[in-house]
Design a protein around this motif. Sequence first.
Motif, PDB file in Angstrom:
ATOM      1  N   PRO A 182       5.695   4.000   5.391  1.00 18.24           N
ATOM      2  CA  PRO A 182       4.557   4.839   5.768  1.00 18.24           C
ATOM      3  C   PRO A 182       3.546   5.074   4.647  1.00 18.24           C
ATOM      4  CG  PRO A 182       6.495   6.187   5.444  1.00 18.24           C
ATOM      5  CD  PRO A 182       6.928   4.756   5.303  1.00 18.24           C
ATOM      6  N   PHE A 183       3.985   5.021   3.393  1.00 20.68           N
ATOM      7  CA  PHE A 183       3.078   5.254   2.279  1.00 20.68           C
ATOM      8  C   PHE A 183       2.985   4.008   1.420  1.00 20.68           C
ATOM      9  CE2 PHE A 183       4.728   9.515   3.275  1.00 20.68           C
ATOM     10  CZ  PHE A 183       3.523  10.111   3.622  1.00 20.68           C
ATOM     11  N   ASN A 184       1.802   3.830   0.827  1.00 23.13           N
ATOM     12  CA  ASN A 184       1.520   2.704  -0.063  1.00 23.13           C
ATOM     13  C   ASN A 184       1.645   1.347   0.623  1.00 23.13           C
ATOM     14  OD1 ASN A 184       0.828   4.260  -2.325  1.00 23.13           O
ATOM     15  ND2 ASN A 184       2.985   4.581  -2.787  1.00 23.13           N
ATOM     16  N   ASN A 185       1.454   1.322   1.942  1.00 24.66           N
ATOM     17  CA  ASN A 185       1.344   0.043   2.624  1.00 24.66           C
ATOM     18  C   ASN A 185      -0.137  -0.356   2.612  1.00 24.66           C
ATOM     19  OD1 ASN A 185      -0.013   1.243   4.899  1.00 24.66           O
ATOM     20  ND2 ASN A 185       1.969   1.904   5.666  1.00 24.66           N
ATOM     21  N   ASN A 186      -0.461  -1.519   3.130  1.00 22.95           N
ATOM     22  CA  ASN A 186      -1.843  -2.008   3.082  1.00 22.95           C
ATOM     23  C   ASN A 186      -2.820  -1.080   3.787  1.00 22.95           C
ATOM     24  OD1 ASN A 186      -0.683  -4.187   1.825  1.00 22.95           O
ATOM     25  ND2 ASN A 186      -1.039  -5.614   3.498  1.00 22.95           N
ATOM     26  N   VAL A 187      -2.426  -0.531   4.924  1.00 23.16           N
ATOM     27  CA  VAL A 187      -3.327   0.327   5.692  1.00 23.16           C
ATOM     28  C   VAL A 187      -3.561   1.649   4.968  1.00 23.16           C
ATOM     29  CG1 VAL A 187      -3.639   1.593   7.872  1.00 23.16           C
ATOM     30  CG2 VAL A 187      -2.700  -0.728   7.895  1.00 23.16           C
ATOM     31  N   GLU A 188      -2.483   2.307   4.559  1.00 26.51           N
ATOM     32  CA  GLU A 188      -2.628   3.611   3.911  1.00 26.51           C
ATOM     33  C   GLU A 188      -3.344   3.481   2.572  1.00 26.51           C
ATOM     34  OE1 GLU A 188      -1.371   7.286   1.652  1.00 26.51           O
ATOM     35  OE2 GLU A 188      -0.561   5.305   1.252  1.00 26.51           O
ATOM     36  N   THR A 189      -3.006   2.473   1.792  1.00 22.13           N
ATOM     37  CA  THR A 189      -3.657   2.266   0.503  1.00 22.13           C
ATOM     38  C   THR A 189      -5.125   1.902   0.699  1.00 22.13           C
ATOM     39  OG1 THR A 189      -1.573   1.560  -0.468  1.00 22.13           O
ATOM     40  CG2 THR A 189      -3.564   0.977  -1.669  1.00 22.13           C
ATOM     41  N   GLY A 190      -5.399   1.013   1.635  1.00 16.34           N
ATOM     42  CA  GLY A 190      -6.786   0.645   1.926  1.00 16.34           C
ATOM     43  C   GLY A 190      -7.607   1.834   2.392  1.00 16.34           C
ATOM     44  N   LEU A 191      -6.999   2.702   3.180  1.00 10.67           N
ATOM     45  CA  LEU A 191      -7.680   3.904   3.655  1.00 10.67           C
ATOM     46  C   LEU A 191      -8.005   4.837   2.493  1.00 10.67           C
ATOM     47  CD1 LEU A 191      -8.744   5.390   6.152  1.00 10.67           C
ATOM     48  CD2 LEU A 191      -6.480   6.431   6.381  1.00 10.67           C
TER      49      LEU A 191
ATOM     50  N   SER B 161      -2.112  -1.957  -8.784  1.00 12.55           N
ATOM     51  CA  SER B 161      -3.215  -2.914  -8.677  1.00 12.55           C
ATOM     52  C   SER B 161      -3.042  -3.895  -7.522  1.00 12.55           C
ATOM     53  CB  SER B 161      -3.367  -3.666  -9.997  1.00 12.55           C
ATOM     54  OG  SER B 161      -4.409  -4.576  -9.931  1.00 12.55           O
ATOM     55  N   SER B 162      -1.883  -4.524  -7.408  1.00 13.33           N
ATOM     56  CA  SER B 162      -1.685  -5.514  -6.343  1.00 13.33           C
ATOM     57  C   SER B 162      -1.643  -4.852  -4.970  1.00 13.33           C
ATOM     58  CB  SER B 162      -0.422  -6.337  -6.583  1.00 13.33           C
ATOM     59  OG  SER B 162       0.723  -5.529  -6.490  1.00 13.33           O
ATOM     60  N   ILE B 163      -1.086  -3.664  -4.892  1.00 10.32           N
ATOM     61  CA  ILE B 163      -1.041  -2.929  -3.618  1.00 10.32           C
ATOM     62  C   ILE B 163      -2.458  -2.570  -3.181  1.00 10.32           C
ATOM     63  CG2 ILE B 163      -0.265  -0.792  -2.516  1.00 10.32           C
ATOM     64  CD1 ILE B 163       2.146  -0.880  -4.511  1.00 10.32           C
ATOM     65  N   ILE B 164      -3.257  -2.097  -4.130  1.00 13.72           N
ATOM     66  CA  ILE B 164      -4.642  -1.724  -3.826  1.00 13.72           C
ATOM     67  C   ILE B 164      -5.441  -2.952  -3.411  1.00 13.72           C
ATOM     68  CG2 ILE B 164      -6.797  -0.945  -4.901  1.00 13.72           C
ATOM     69  CD1 ILE B 164      -5.104   1.165  -6.388  1.00 13.72           C
ATOM     70  N   GLN B 165      -5.241  -4.079  -4.109  1.00 16.94           N
ATOM     71  CA  GLN B 165      -5.979  -5.299  -3.761  1.00 16.94           C
ATOM     72  C   GLN B 165      -5.695  -5.731  -2.325  1.00 16.94           C
ATOM     73  OE1 GLN B 165      -8.314  -7.127  -5.982  1.00 16.94           O
ATOM     74  NE2 GLN B 165      -8.830  -7.490  -3.854  1.00 16.94           N
ATOM     75  N   LYS B 166      -4.450  -5.626  -1.895  1.00 21.52           N
ATOM     76  CA  LYS B 166      -4.103  -5.981  -0.519  1.00 21.52           C
ATOM     77  C   LYS B 166      -4.775  -5.038   0.474  1.00 21.52           C
ATOM     78  CE  LYS B 166       0.319  -8.021  -1.757  1.00 21.52           C
ATOM     79  NZ  LYS B 166       1.767  -7.826  -1.814  1.00 21.52           N
ATOM     80  N   GLY B 167      -4.808  -3.760   0.158  1.00 19.20           N
ATOM     81  CA  GLY B 167      -5.477  -2.788   1.025  1.00 19.20           C
ATOM     82  C   GLY B 167      -6.977  -3.032   1.096  1.00 19.20           C
ATOM     83  N   ILE B 168      -7.575  -3.333  -0.044  1.00 14.76           N
ATOM     84  CA  ILE B 168      -9.011  -3.649  -0.086  1.00 14.76           C
ATOM     85  C   ILE B 168      -9.296  -4.875   0.773  1.00 14.76           C
ATOM     86  CG2 ILE B 168     -10.843  -4.560  -1.576  1.00 14.76           C
ATOM     87  CD1 ILE B 168      -9.768  -2.709  -3.805  1.00 14.76           C
ATOM     88  N   ASN B 169      -8.494  -5.930   0.611  1.00 13.65           N
ATOM     89  CA  ASN B 169      -8.712  -7.157   1.385  1.00 13.65           C
ATOM     90  C   ASN B 169      -8.633  -6.890   2.885  1.00 13.65           C
ATOM     91  OD1 ASN B 169      -9.076  -8.602  -0.976  1.00 13.65           O
ATOM     92  ND2 ASN B 169      -6.986  -9.376  -1.021  1.00 13.65           N
ATOM     93  N   LEU B 170      -7.691  -6.047   3.298  1.00 13.60           N
ATOM     94  CA  LEU B 170      -7.574  -5.695   4.712  1.00 13.60           C
ATOM     95  C   LEU B 170      -8.845  -5.006   5.197  1.00 13.60           C
ATOM     96  CD1 LEU B 170      -5.965  -5.361   7.358  1.00 13.60           C
ATOM     97  CD2 LEU B 170      -5.075  -3.216   6.394  1.00 13.60           C
ATOM     98  N   PHE B 171      -9.343  -4.053   4.426  1.00 14.24           N
ATOM     99  CA  PHE B 171     -10.522  -3.298   4.850  1.00 14.24           C
ATOM    100  C   PHE B 171     -11.811  -4.105   4.703  1.00 14.24           C
ATOM    101  CE2 PHE B 171      -7.472  -0.107   5.336  1.00 14.24           C
ATOM    102  CZ  PHE B 171      -8.021   0.951   6.050  1.00 14.24           C
TER     103      PHE B 171
END
Length: 163
Positions: A12-21, A75-85
Amino acid sequence: MDLMENNIKAVPFNNNVETGLRILCILNESYPRSIDLQKLVYLDYMTVHSADIDKSVESLHAAVPYRNGELLVRSSIIQKGINLFISKGLIDRVFNETGIEYLASEYSTPYLEMLEEEYLLNLINRANWVAANFSDLPKKLLKEILSSKMQDVRNEYNIELLH
């Protein structure tokens, strides 16, 4: 489909959606400034663990031991979230003389205004606080602020271990 049958774990936390949000909220509150990945790492940590920076501001997530290590993997978690958004048109990639930066798109505010969950409202509040107080600061100063606060976090848990 049963998640357990396929060994898929819900995160639920620090996944691509939550981090991207979280990053979308930081960028939206920082608009029209664009921000590079390393600075977003710092600002994201400050958004999630606000009380580490200022005890008068409640953190978005619980204070867990060894959270200072999050800066190393964020950094890598945030990059994945950014790419999704980016793929959804909510974040724009900007190329300039300093490298790649990210900017809230024209759709970010209307998107965020449609969401009404308590977590999101708290997230926007923290992102606003971070943007107002820290997004104009240079990365070097942000790193210094976080380094000094991380020492406080380490000391806090080392003292608790002694009791």
